[in-house]
Enzyme design. Structure first.
Site, short mmCIF file in Angstrom:
data_model
loop_
_atom_site.label_atom_id
_atom_site.label_comp_id
_atom_site.label_asym_id
_atom_site.label_seq_id
_atom_site.Cartn_x
_atom_site.Cartn_y
_atom_site.Cartn_z
N ASP A 27 103.01 -5.89 120.62
CA ASP A 27 104.36 -5.74 120.06
C ASP A 27 105.20 -6.99 120.28
OD1 ASP A 27 106.34 -4.36 118.69
OD2 ASP A 27 107.15 -3.42 120.51
N GLY A 28 106.13 -7.23 119.36
CA GLY A 28 107.11 -8.30 119.54
C GLY A 28 107.00 -9.46 118.56
N THR A 73 100.03 4.11 111.82
CA THR A 73 100.26 4.93 110.63
C THR A 73 101.75 4.95 110.28
OG1 THR A 73 100.21 6.83 112.14
CG2 THR A 73 98.23 6.45 110.87
N ASN A 75 103.74 2.33 110.62
CA ASN A 75 104.16 1.00 110.15
C ASN A 75 104.20 0.90 108.62
OD1 ASN A 75 102.55 -0.71 112.93
ND2 ASN A 75 104.71 -0.15 112.70
#
Ligand code: IPE
Ligand code: IPE
Ligand code: MG
Length: 251
Positions: A27-28, A73, A75
């Site tokens: 993430d990020g 799912t 996203n």
């Protein structure tokens, strides 16, 4: 600016115990891009570039299985242009790195629903899985269009479809029908990007994982950060619901 070292240039600390299976919520990317005045797609591009370094570092340590959360799912709910860019980057990643990953002994598996993916990407994923099927150095599960709850739903559907009787529905029966069947549960679950949640990743499989949250944004999570996570894991004492060993544990 400090240029990150290639993983092979960093001395390899000895990790004991070493997790057999590490899962990572990468993430990020969006924040990494925003900090640099770049588009979110550029952040995803930098994130994709980073995968190779991290896979290699875990493999150098001798970790057996690495599961990377690349696209959930949920996203699909992002702007179409971003979703399209991520799909394109998925294909580009395979075009660019398949040969090298194969040569370095990485076996690639896909977990998640292939049906939702664009045809070109689906074919490339199939090619990557087939081509690397005989490799044994490290198993790389790429979770793309993956949701932990959807994984459980599809396992239960399989049980029902096979006509399994209620009394035979056990934890083992469910686990053996999940996308990760055949791998042990993740010993260590890492999330980068300073968020402290699981976001529908391996919800069943992470019941007893050790969690490690890193403030580093995914494109900045390099070999040194891999080492730090593994060192922290080696210091944890896992109890699995049992009493801790040592004096004074008898009452
Ligand atoms: C992770 O980075 C990649 C995907 C979820 C596909 P993000 O795109 O979520 O980055 P942030 O959290 O917005 O910074
Ligand atoms: C989790 O990140 C999914 C991936 C890294 C692929 P998100 O950025 O989608 O998670 P939330 O929305 O912050 O929970
Ligand atoms: Mg995010």
């Amino acid at each position: 600016m400090v240029v990150a070292k290639r993983s092979s240039e960093l001395p390899l600390p000895r990790i004991d115990p070493l997790p057999r299976h590490v899962a990572v919520i990468m993430d990020g990317n969006g924040r990494w891009a925003r900090l640099r005045g770049l588009s979110r797609s550029e952040g995803h591009r930098a994130g994709a570039r980073n995968i190779r370094t991290v896979v290699e570092r875990f493999a150098e340590h001798g970790v057996n299985t690495l599961t990377l959360f690349a696209f959930s799912t949920e996203n699909w709910g992002r702007p179409q242009s971003e979703v399209r860019a991520i799909m394109r980057l998925g294909s580009e990643f395979i075009d660019r790195h398949l040969e090298e990953l194969d040569a370095s002994g990485v076996r690639i598996e896909h977990i998640g629903d292939p049906d939702g993916l664009p045809r070109g990407l689906r074919h490339r994923v199939e090619e990557a899985v087939e081509r690397t099927a005989g490799n044994r150095r490290i198993l790389l599960n790429i979770a793309f269009n993956y949701g932990g709850r959807a994984d459980i739903v599809s396992a239960v559907r399989r049980l029902v479809g096979e006509g399994v009787r209620a009394e035979d529905v056990t934890e083992e029966a469910i686990a053996s029908r999940l996308a990760t069947a055949g791998s042990c549960d993740p010993d260590l679950l890492i999330r980068t990007g300073a968020e402290h949640r699981i976001s529908n990743f391996l919800v069943w499989q992470s019941a007893y994982s050790e969690y490690y949250f890193s403030g580093a944004l995914w494109p900045d999570f390099g070999a040194a950060e891999v080492d730090a996570a593994l060192i922290e894991f080696s210091r944890r004492r896992r109890r699995f619901g049992l009493v801790s060993p040592g004096p004074g544990a008898d009452g």
